[in-house]
Design a protein around this motif. Structure first.
Motif, short mmCIF file in Angstrom:
data_model
loop_
_atom_site.label_atom_id
_atom_site.label_comp_id
_atom_site.label_asym_id
_atom_site.label_seq_id
_atom_site.Cartn_x
_atom_site.Cartn_y
_atom_site.Cartn_z
N LYS A 168 -10.61 2.67 -5.87
CA LYS A 168 -10.59 1.57 -7.07
C LYS A 168 -10.80 2.36 -8.32
CE LYS A 168 -9.94 -2.89 -8.33
NZ LYS A 168 -8.71 -3.66 -8.27
N SER A 169 -11.89 3.17 -8.33
CA SER A 169 -11.92 3.89 -9.69
C SER A 169 -10.80 4.61 -10.17
CB SER A 169 -13.44 5.08 -9.45
OG SER A 169 -13.23 5.78 -8.80
N LYS A 170 -10.02 5.34 -9.03
CA LYS A 170 -8.78 5.87 -9.56
C LYS A 170 -7.73 5.13 -10.42
CE LYS A 170 -9.94 9.58 -6.04
NZ LYS A 170 -9.29 10.41 -4.68
N PHE A 171 -7.75 3.91 -9.89
CA PHE A 171 -6.75 2.97 -10.32
C PHE A 171 -7.20 1.66 -10.59
CE2 PHE A 171 -4.25 6.26 -7.75
CZ PHE A 171 -3.40 6.69 -8.61
N GLN A 187 6.02 -8.76 1.97
CA GLN A 187 5.92 -10.27 1.35
C GLN A 187 4.57 -10.17 0.27
OE1 GLN A 187 7.81 -13.04 1.40
NE2 GLN A 187 6.81 -13.33 -0.22
N THR A 188 3.46 -9.62 0.79
CA THR A 188 2.43 -9.60 -0.22
C THR A 188 2.63 -8.96 -1.45
OG1 THR A 188 0.96 -9.84 1.93
CG2 THR A 188 -0.23 -9.01 -0.11
N LEU A 189 3.27 -7.74 -1.09
CA LEU A 189 3.41 -7.13 -2.41
C LEU A 189 4.59 -7.69 -3.47
CD1 LEU A 189 4.15 -3.41 -0.89
CD2 LEU A 189 1.98 -4.22 -1.84
N ASP A 190 5.49 -8.24 -2.69
CA ASP A 190 6.54 -9.18 -3.62
C ASP A 190 5.68 -10.33 -4.41
OD1 ASP A 190 8.66 -7.63 -2.73
OD2 ASP A 190 9.49 -9.09 -1.17
N ASP A 191 4.79 -10.65 -3.64
CA ASP A 191 3.97 -12.00 -4.33
C ASP A 191 3.02 -11.37 -5.48
OD1 ASP A 191 5.15 -13.89 -2.75
OD2 ASP A 191 3.54 -13.95 -1.28
N ASN A 203 3.80 -11.81 -9.60
CA ASN A 203 2.77 -12.35 -10.50
C ASN A 203 2.15 -11.43 -11.51
OD1 ASN A 203 2.00 -15.13 -9.96
ND2 ASN A 203 2.31 -14.15 -7.84
N GLY A 204 2.67 -10.21 -11.65
CA GLY A 204 2.60 -9.03 -12.60
C GLY A 204 1.37 -8.16 -12.56
N PHE A 205 1.06 -7.82 -11.07
CA PHE A 205 0.01 -7.13 -10.69
C PHE A 205 0.43 -5.75 -9.98
CE2 PHE A 205 -2.02 -11.33 -10.35
CZ PHE A 205 -3.39 -11.11 -11.16
N SER A 206 0.00 -4.71 -10.31
CA SER A 206 0.30 -3.57 -9.69
C SER A 206 -0.72 -3.43 -8.64
CB SER A 206 0.19 -2.55 -10.65
OG SER A 206 1.12 -2.30 -11.72
N VAL A 207 -0.29 -2.79 -7.36
CA VAL A 207 -0.86 -2.50 -6.06
C VAL A 207 -0.97 -1.08 -5.58
CG1 VAL A 207 -0.98 -3.50 -3.81
CG2 VAL A 207 0.13 -4.82 -5.49
N PRO A 214 5.01 -4.19 -11.08
CA PRO A 214 6.25 -5.43 -11.32
C PRO A 214 7.66 -4.93 -11.59
CG PRO A 214 4.04 -5.82 -12.40
CD PRO A 214 4.01 -4.52 -11.86
N GLY A 215 7.71 -3.87 -12.26
CA GLY A 215 9.10 -3.29 -12.42
C GLY A 215 9.51 -2.50 -11.34
N ASN A 216 8.77 -2.02 -10.37
CA ASN A 216 9.08 -1.30 -9.09
C ASN A 216 8.39 -1.57 -7.87
OD1 ASN A 216 10.29 0.99 -7.57
ND2 ASN A 216 9.30 2.45 -8.36
N PRO A 217 8.66 -2.51 -7.25
CA PRO A 217 7.99 -3.21 -6.12
C PRO A 217 8.01 -2.42 -5.04
CG PRO A 217 9.80 -4.54 -6.74
CD PRO A 217 9.89 -3.63 -7.72
N TYR A 218 9.05 -1.66 -4.82
CA TYR A 218 9.19 -0.86 -3.42
C TYR A 218 8.38 0.27 -3.41
CZ TYR A 218 13.02 -4.30 -3.79
OH TYR A 218 13.92 -5.34 -3.77
N VAL A 219 7.86 0.68 -2.09
CA VAL A 219 7.14 1.41 -1.58
C VAL A 219 7.72 2.39 -0.49
CG1 VAL A 219 4.91 2.38 -0.67
CG2 VAL A 219 5.13 0.20 -1.97
#
Length: 225
Positions: free
Chosen positions: A100-103, A155-159, A163-167, A193-198
């Motif tokens: 978490k401290s890295k991002f 689906q979780t990443l899409d949601d 909503n504007g969060f990075s993961v 948000p601009g690139n949701p695909y992993v």
């Protein structure tokens, strides 16, 4: 309530008398009042304030109940006095805090077996914006915890990105491990948000297929017969 260095979350013992009184407490009292083993700096505080503002918009009753168990003394928002809240070295919580401290402004999803799990602040985000249920229900003696099965990660990443969060996605090394040893983990990718695909996430209800570490090749110099 504004977050500052003098509130109960980041307060410091300011006098010799206070330190002496703390040292003289009983073992039972120390066990109840143990503190996290990390030190906040100004940068950490700014990130915690950023997340605290986002917690204030949460309205779902289940999320509101989880918010009561957050402790803004670390980037995960874990209260070390609650069940499963330890941040001691060698624990999964401590490992997740390092990631978490890295991002610090990304929701952290950590692979644990057949689930991707989130703790503390990130768990509240999952419940509020991804429609997930908290692990263990709403028991008041445990840290907030939520997650999704591996097959539901898309689906979780899409949601979250909608909503504007990075993961930040943390994957665990697959395969057998030695007895009493923890599986290795590494940051496998990010969704924004601009690139949701992993990488490797090709469709709904498919497991992620992260690549194995690249093999190393050495070129040997010498005459070719």
């Amino acid at each position: 309530m504004p977050l500052n260095r003098t509130n109960r979350h980041v307060g410091k013992v300011s006098s010799f008398k206070d330190r002496k009184a703390l040292r003289g407490t009983s073992k039972a009292t120390k066990k109840q009042q143990r503190v996290p083993n990390n030190v906040l700096d100004d940068k950490d505080l700014s990130h915690i304030l950023w997340w605290k503002e986002r917690m204030e918009v949460c309205k779902k009753p289940s999320t509101v109940q989880l918010l009561k168990r957050l402790e803004y003394s670390n980037l995960l928002g874990l209260d070390c006095n609650l069940r499963n809240g330890s941040l001691k070295d060698g624990t999964l919580n401590s490992e997740m805090l390092q990631f978490k401290s890295k991002f610090p402004r990304e929701v952290l999803l950590c692979r644990v077996g057949d689930f991707y799990e989130a703790l503390g602040i990130d768990a509240c985000i999952l419940v509020e914006f991804a429609g997930l249920n908290p692990f263990g229900g709403l028991r008041s003696d445990s840290i907030p915890k939520a997650g999704c099965p591996v097959v539901n990660l898309r689906q979780t990443l899409d949601d979250l990105t909608h909503n504007g969060f990075s993961v930040c996605i943390v994957e665990e090394v697959q395969g057998p491990t030695q007895a009493r040893s923890r599986k290795g983990r590494f940051i496998a990718g990010h969704a924004h948000p601009g690139n949701p695909y992993v990488y490797g996430l090709v469709g709904v209800d498919h497991d992620l297929d992260f690549p194995e570490p690249m093999p190393e090749y050495r070129v040997l110099q010498g005459a070719i017969a």
